[in-house]
Design a protein around this motif. Structure first.
Motif, PDB file in Angstrom:
ATOM      1  N   SER A   4       0.818  -1.210   0.000  1.00  0.00           N
ATOM      2  CA  SER A   4       0.000   0.000   0.000  1.00  0.00           C
ATOM      3  C   SER A   4       0.858   1.267   0.000  1.00  0.00           C
ATOM      4  N   ILE A   7       1.915   1.991  -3.799  1.00  0.00           N
ATOM      5  CA  ILE A   7       0.901   2.278  -4.820  1.00  0.00           C
ATOM      6  C   ILE A   7       0.903   3.743  -5.266  1.00  0.00           C
ATOM      7  N   VAL A  11       1.634   4.735  -9.143  1.00  0.00           N
ATOM      8  CA  VAL A  11       0.622   5.455  -9.926  1.00  0.00           C
ATOM      9  C   VAL A  11       1.213   6.745 -10.483  1.00  0.00           C
ATOM     10  N   MET A 117       1.055  -6.875  -7.698  1.00  0.00           N
ATOM     11  CA  MET A 117       0.613  -5.489  -7.832  1.00  0.00           C
ATOM     12  C   MET A 117       0.492  -5.174  -9.312  1.00  0.00           C
ATOM     13  N   VAL A 119      -0.629  -1.743 -12.018  1.00  0.00           N
ATOM     14  CA  VAL A 119      -1.105  -0.387 -12.277  1.00  0.00           C
ATOM     15  C   VAL A 119      -1.200  -0.207 -13.789  1.00  0.00           C
ATOM     16  N   TYR A 130      -5.782   0.006 -10.628  1.00  0.00           N
ATOM     17  CA  TYR A 130      -4.704  -0.581  -9.840  1.00  0.00           C
ATOM     18  C   TYR A 130      -5.250  -1.635  -8.890  1.00  0.00           C
ATOM     19  N   TYR A 132      -3.578  -4.578  -5.636  1.00  0.00           N
ATOM     20  CA  TYR A 132      -2.486  -5.330  -5.022  1.00  0.00           C
ATOM     21  C   TYR A 132      -3.083  -6.443  -4.184  1.00  0.00           C
TER      22      TYR A 132
END
Length: 277
Positions: A4, A7, A11, A117, A119, A130, A132
């Motif tokens: 987390s 991310i 992005v 993960m 994206v 996205y 994960y």
């Protein structure tokens, strides 16, 4: 590793890559080359590749980056990687060249031969997808709203099946592998990643891909689709593999929204399974 925390940075990297691509796309000034495998690559692909590799290396210096535009690392070396970034800086190069707008930057993190993960950023629409592992799949709208996405749960025979297909592929190659007794709606689109994301958000029911793709085309979307409730399987309905073979080429595959449907019958009504490997 706490995914987390990564991310937002990933992005941002995907968006920065997309902006580089979009700037070149809008100017309409780019160089086009043909690679050894007879596929096109442009100066936009290479510029995005440079940015993504540099930014991911800065973000996680100890994690290797494998990009479509630099994918010559032999399995002997790759097999030593516990985890690595797998990137397609510009997915949909042909669509970029054709001016359709259907292209994306896709970034995956692979661990233990499984994408954990993913994206995907579409620079023309401004949409981000996205996911994960274990935390669901999400979409960031152009307005900045983050919404959870999920696949469409189907009811046969009352509903037709919406099938995403490649805009530049012979449609008969797809329809010949679908049970003619069912109703279908064919939805053409360019980027492989964007078609898979349509499945993830329930806009279409499946995406059947026949023809060459690389592991970088499916890794990010496999994570997104699975977290949304779907699967990406080869045409024998077996999971795709990552970093386990000398080749990085995928077999033919299908992205499924509702795995409970009788896909073996839908795809192969005459029991002839066709694969490229």
């Amino acid at each position: 590793m706490e995914l987390s925390h990564l991310i937002p940075s990933v992005v941002d990297i995907a968006r920065a890559s997309g902006q580089v691509i979009l700037d070149i796309y809008q100017r309409g000034q780019f160089e086009k080359y043909i690679k050894e495998d007879n596929t096109p690559v442009t100066s936009a692909d290479l510029a995005a590749h440079k940015l993504v590799v540099e930014r991911l290396t800065e973000l996680t210096p100890n994690i290797p980056v494998l990009s479509e535009e630099d994918a010559t690392v032999p399995l002997k070396e790759r097999s030593k990687w516990d985890r690595y970034w797998l990137v397609d800086p510009l997915d949909g190069t042909q669509e970029f060249i054709a001016g359709s707008g259907d292209f994306a930057t896709i970034i995956a993190l692979v661990e233990g031969n499984k994408p954990i993960m993913g994206v995907v950023y579409a620079p023309v629409s401004g949409v981000v997808y996205y996911a994960y592992s274990g935390k669901g799949a999400w979409k960031i709208t152009p307005e900045g709203e983050t919404v959870r996405i999920s696949t469409h749960k189907h009811e046969l025979p009352t509903q037709s099946i919406a099938v995403a297909i490649s805009r530049r592929q012979d449609i008969s190659a797809i329809t010949n592998r679908l049970d003619p007794a069912l109703n279908y709606e064919l939805v053409p689109l360019g980027s492989a990643a964007l078609k898979a994301c349509l499945v993830a958000e329930g806009a279409v029911d499946c995406y059947l891909r026949l023809g060459p793709t690389g592991e970088w085309d499916t890794a990010a979307t496999q994570c997104i689709v699975e977290e949304a409730g779907g699967r990406i399987l080869n045409t024998h309905l077996k999971p795709l593999s990552y970093n386990e073979r000398d080749t990085l080429e995928n077999p033919n595959f299908i992205t499924l929204g509702d795995e409970s449907l009788p896909w073996a019958d839908i795809l192969t009504p005459d029991n002839r399974l066709i694969d490229v490997q």
